[in-house]
Design an enzyme around this catalytic site. Sequence first.
Site, mmCIF file in Angstrom:
data_model
loop_
_atom_site.group_PDB
_atom_site.id
_atom_site.type_symbol
_atom_site.label_atom_id
_atom_site.label_comp_id
_atom_site.label_asym_id
_atom_site.label_seq_id
_atom_site.Cartn_x
_atom_site.Cartn_y
_atom_site.Cartn_z
ATOM 1 N N GLU A 1 -11.554 -3.455 -2.720
ATOM 2 C CA GLU A 1 -10.558 -2.407 -3.345
ATOM 3 C C GLU A 1 -10.467 -2.724 -4.862
ATOM 4 O O GLU A 1 -10.052 -3.764 -5.206
ATOM 5 C CB GLU A 1 -9.377 -2.451 -2.730
ATOM 6 N N HIS B 1 0.683 -1.281 0.034
ATOM 7 C CA HIS B 1 -0.136 -0.008 0.064
ATOM 8 C C HIS B 1 0.768 1.318 0.226
ATOM 9 O O HIS B 1 0.522 2.187 0.701
ATOM 10 C CB HIS B 1 -0.954 0.090 1.317
ATOM 11 N N HIS C 1 -9.781 2.327 0.504
ATOM 12 C CA HIS C 1 -9.362 1.340 1.438
ATOM 13 C C HIS C 1 -10.697 1.344 2.484
ATOM 14 O O HIS C 1 -10.237 1.141 3.577
ATOM 15 C CB HIS C 1 -8.231 1.585 2.002
HETATM 16 C C1 BGC Z 1 -4.387 -6.020 2.068
HETATM 17 C C2 BGC Z 1 -4.440 -6.874 3.590
HETATM 18 C C3 BGC Z 1 -3.732 -5.823 4.577
HETATM 19 C C4 BGC Z 1 -4.755 -4.745 4.696
HETATM 20 C C5 BGC Z 1 -4.169 -3.966 5.646
HETATM 21 C C6 BGC Z 1 -5.516 -5.138 2.537
HETATM 22 O O1 BGC Z 1 -6.028 -4.457 1.401
HETATM 23 O O2 BGC Z 1 -5.094 -7.024 1.151
HETATM 24 O O3 BGC Z 1 -3.293 -8.053 3.197
HETATM 25 O O4 BGC Z 1 -3.546 -6.396 5.545
HETATM 26 O O5 BGC Z 1 -5.163 -4.216 3.500
HETATM 27 O O6 BGC Z 1 -5.239 -3.156 6.450
#
Ligand code: BGC
Length: 378
Positions: free
Chosen positions: A343, A132, A206
């Site tokens: 997402e 991310h 998110h």
């Molecule tokens: C991911 C997870 C991650 C999370 C973090 C998600 O988008 O797929 O693996 O732990 O985000 O909050």
Amino acid sequence: MRLLLFCLTVFCLFLATACQNPGKTQPSIAKSVFGKLADGREVSRHTLTNGAGVTVQIINYGATVTSLRVPDRNGKMEDVVLGYDSLTEYVNGTSYFGAIVGRYGNRIGKGLFKLDGKQYQLATNDGENHLHGGKIGFNKVLWDAEVLSDSAEPSLQLQYVSHDGEEGYPGTVTLKVTYMLTGKNELRIDYEGTTDQTTILNPTHHSYFNLSGSCTNKILDHSLMIEADSFTPVDKGLITTGQLIPVADTPMDFRTPMAIGARINDSYEQLVFGKGYDHNWVLREGSGQIRKAAELYEPASGRLMTMFTDQPGLQFYSGNFLDGTAKGKNGIAYQHRTGLCLEAQAFPDTPNKPDFPQVTLRPGQVYRQTTIYQFSTK
Ligand code: BGC
């Protein structure tokens, strides 16, 4: 007599207008101060309200949706996203609640990738991998916010300029994200990104949804449908292997609506690796065009969320890492699987998987994404 007639006419006109516009609210955007960062910069919060009284609150720290209030089948408005009450908690939080993540949503194996023959090392923040956007991703920076429209369909544009080398990425990237609350009870998100050097860009939104209206409830009773015939399996480190596996005859099959909890604890290897659902589904053809991607339904409240996107993939994450340590809004500790993310994105680790649709962005090109979360009831 004339006066009586006049009063009657006015009353009838009033009644007729009221019946045509039941529960109408004046669409608006209101701005307030949400908090101050340690360096003194002020963080603002905008509240967008549409004509049906649906509201979304957005702060310019992380371009984050902090609340989204939509009606249940009896018209009761409740918040359907996880988040915090204070700025400090957003600054210290590790769960990406409601934020725009980037430059790259999801993981890049070992944070390494090659572009035009040159190797780049990104910040690693998830074991040996990049997740991310890195240590200070788009969720941990202050964006500029500008009201684009405060009339029928209120919209707020946020802009962030990510400098060359930030978190290891090449090129200065300018990303604009516009949130619009439409008259059809949709939260519409439009992205537009440019760069001055060849780079990669794959941002996503998110929010953790819990349509029950109470984040003490788990999301296991929500029923989910995903418009996908295959998904991208991962290894133990949650890095895509490069394969596409058909969902048929697996617990990953959401082609027809299915309770999330029905198979989540199966001993299927991918669910063991993900500690539940934490995978990318390969949306049916039509990438580049806005089409239906998923439907999420919560039977007790009757809330239905229909998601549309022009992206090739959809990450469904069932909140497996929530463990009660994150204290959310109104002091509620978010327990295991009390929120889920949907997402829209390109497939994880795309720069290292030549067969996946690529996310390279060159000077002169414009990155675009549109994703819509539409709320109704049944
Ligand atoms: C991911 C997870 C991650 C999370 C973090 C998600 O988008 O797929 O693996 O732990 O985000 O909050």
